[in-house]
Design a protein around this motif. Sequence first.
Motif, PDB file in Angstrom:
ATOM      1  N   MET B   1       0.853  -1.208   0.000  1.00 15.08           N
ATOM      2  CA  MET B   1       0.000   0.000   0.000  1.00 15.08           C
ATOM      3  C   MET B   1       0.879   1.244   0.000  1.00 15.08           C
ATOM      4  O   MET B   1       1.834   1.330   0.768  1.00 15.08           O
ATOM      5  N   ARG B   2       0.571   2.173  -0.872  1.00 12.31           N
ATOM      6  CA  ARG B   2       1.352   3.417  -0.907  1.00 12.31           C
ATOM      7  C   ARG B   2       0.467   4.612  -0.508  1.00 12.31           C
ATOM      8  O   ARG B   2      -0.540   4.893  -1.146  1.00 12.31           O
ATOM      9  N   TYR B   3       0.895   5.266   0.581  1.00  5.20           N
ATOM     10  CA  TYR B   3       0.180   6.438   1.077  1.00  5.20           C
ATOM     11  C   TYR B   3       0.973   7.675   0.671  1.00  5.20           C
ATOM     12  O   TYR B   3       2.169   7.767   0.956  1.00  5.20           O
ATOM     13  N   LYS B  25       4.368  -1.687   7.422  1.00  8.28           N
ATOM     14  CA  LYS B  25       5.099  -1.980   6.175  1.00  8.28           C
ATOM     15  C   LYS B  25       4.690  -1.086   5.002  1.00  8.28           C
ATOM     16  O   LYS B  25       5.314  -1.130   3.944  1.00  8.28           O
ATOM     17  N   GLY B  26       3.636  -0.310   5.164  1.00  7.12           N
ATOM     18  CA  GLY B  26       3.155   0.518   4.059  1.00  7.12           C
ATOM     19  C   GLY B  26       4.193   1.561   3.646  1.00  7.12           C
ATOM     20  O   GLY B  26       5.038   1.980   4.439  1.00  7.12           O
ATOM     21  N   GLU B  27       4.105   1.964   2.411  1.00  6.09           N
ATOM     22  CA  GLU B  27       5.035   2.980   1.906  1.00  6.09           C
ATOM     23  C   GLU B  27       4.415   4.355   2.158  1.00  6.09           C
ATOM     24  O   GLU B  27       3.256   4.590   1.782  1.00  6.09           O
ATOM     25  N   ASP B  99      -2.079   4.884  -3.607  1.00 11.76           N
ATOM     26  CA  ASP B  99      -3.286   4.094  -3.317  1.00 11.76           C
ATOM     27  C   ASP B  99      -4.252   4.947  -2.498  1.00 11.76           C
ATOM     28  O   ASP B  99      -5.444   4.943  -2.717  1.00 11.76           O
ATOM     29  N   LYS B 100      -3.682   5.674  -1.513  1.00 12.23           N
ATOM     30  CA  LYS B 100      -4.467   6.614  -0.706  1.00 12.23           C
ATOM     31  C   LYS B 100      -3.729   7.948  -0.689  1.00 12.23           C
ATOM     32  O   LYS B 100      -2.508   7.981  -0.498  1.00 12.23           O
ATOM     33  N   MET B 304      -7.518   6.034   6.387  1.00 10.15           N
ATOM     34  CA  MET B 304      -6.759   5.615   5.192  1.00 10.15           C
ATOM     35  C   MET B 304      -6.223   4.202   5.366  1.00 10.15           C
ATOM     36  O   MET B 304      -5.886   3.531   4.397  1.00 10.15           O
ATOM     37  N   THR B 305      -6.121   3.772   6.619  1.00  7.44           N
ATOM     38  CA  THR B 305      -5.616   2.416   6.883  1.00  7.44           C
ATOM     39  C   THR B 305      -6.751   1.500   7.345  1.00  7.44           C
ATOM     40  O   THR B 305      -6.541   0.587   8.130  1.00  7.44           O
ATOM     41  N   GLY B 306      -7.961   1.810   6.904  1.00  2.56           N
ATOM     42  CA  GLY B 306      -9.082   0.906   7.147  1.00  2.56           C
ATOM     43  C   GLY B 306      -9.898   1.176   8.396  1.00  2.56           C
ATOM     44  O   GLY B 306     -10.784   0.390   8.735  1.00  2.56           O
TER      45      GLY B 306
END
Lengths: 88, 385
Positions: B1-3, B25-27, B99-100, B304-306
């Motif tokens: 996932m890329r923020y 682990k998200g970017e 992604d977000k 943004m992370t659910g």
Amino acid sequence: MPRITIKVDKDLCIGAASCVTVAPETFRLNDENKAYVLDHGQEPGGPTYERTIEVSEEEKENILLSAQSCPTLAVSIFDEAGEQIYPA
Amino acid sequence: MRYVIVGGGISGVSACEVIRKRDPKGEIILVDEEEHPLYSRVLLGAYLTEKIPREKIFLKTEKWYEEQKIEWLRGMRVTALDSKNQCIALSDGREIPYDKLLITTGCQPRFLDQDLRGVSYLRTLDDADHLLQLLHEQGREAKALIYGGGFIACEYLWTFTHDEIPTTILFRGPWFWSQVLDEKSGRMISTWLKKKGVRVVPSAFVEALIGEETFEGVKTNQGVLEGTVLGVGIGTIPELHWMQEAGVKTHEGVCVNASMETNVPGVYASGDIVEFEDPLFERSLVARTWTNAILQGRIAGANMTGGTEYFKTVSAFSMSILGLDAIFIGDTSRDAAEQIVVEGTEETGMVQRFMREGRIVGATLVGRSQNRAFLTKAILELMKL
């Protein structure tokens, strides 16, 4: 349960009330529009800008968050050993 | 996932913190117009009046961005958003897919048409450094003018009087913060300022700046006023063009719901740039405060992370006008109020209550801080006062 000491620098406090919004059980504004420190919503010994209180890990986390939310860095937090946790 | 977070102020950084916690682990890519690590703009006044040294205004170190594995693109702006292909274009020509996306670019000061050496705005640390440099150069020769009657004017008042510089304040309105305050509250502030040795010129419009390269004064509808330094604080405006071009709904800011979502899927906004749906007052509000910027940034980061978090708070704005406290709580729009009740005297302090459908939705307090807690509670519970 951890014991922490919370201090408000009244000269730096501008009454933005971020701490009150995040941790209303720990901070309240006085008549001078300055934040002072509570112990779980209570004021044993009267209003004060500095207080050592016993808190759960979850409460400690939230109080740290409230200190971090202060725009003037007026809230400092110390651990049991007197080490300053915030601002680091 | 890329923020991708556009805007490195307190709202954007607060969002990054929450995202990193919830998605280790998200970017995370942070596009930041500033060159400095996060600092508190609210502390610029304390720095200018030597209450704290410059290094104390920083809230993050350069190392922090690395430790949090945030790709920090400093000195960079977004020039375009392609919401269909989920990608932004940067000022250096690069394109970055997301992604977000979170938009938290804040506001710009309203600038005067002209610029001369000696004209100051106060939004960034660089602005504060520039002002200190000016005052240092001018020394005892300094003569200050302030244009504006709001929060930034307060910062200039503290700064100039701290340095014992003769100061004149001009506001466009008939009194300080006249879009919100009533006449009696306004007069109370003017009286207070005069007592503090500040010359007050109400209903003044700057028509032109005087000087070749260096500022020498202003030409106003009330004549010429001389000065060596001009502090301008006549409001702020959000820059909305690249969002509008991409179909993001805007009004006075980027329109978001209480979850900080815009009308475009995957695109969120928070902080000073937003106009948010307030579930408490059941209307859209613009409330550009530090606390809102943090809370909204955190909510955006969570969602943004659910997550499923909502922004619901009574916004408050507090300022010290050379020691006289002025506080705005809740919805203080004069247009949206059905009735405004004014109470008090200059001696006891002034209170305004903003009423709608018989209930209190907002209040202003001038020199009357002791009523703050009660009125905040009343507004939160929408009491019939």
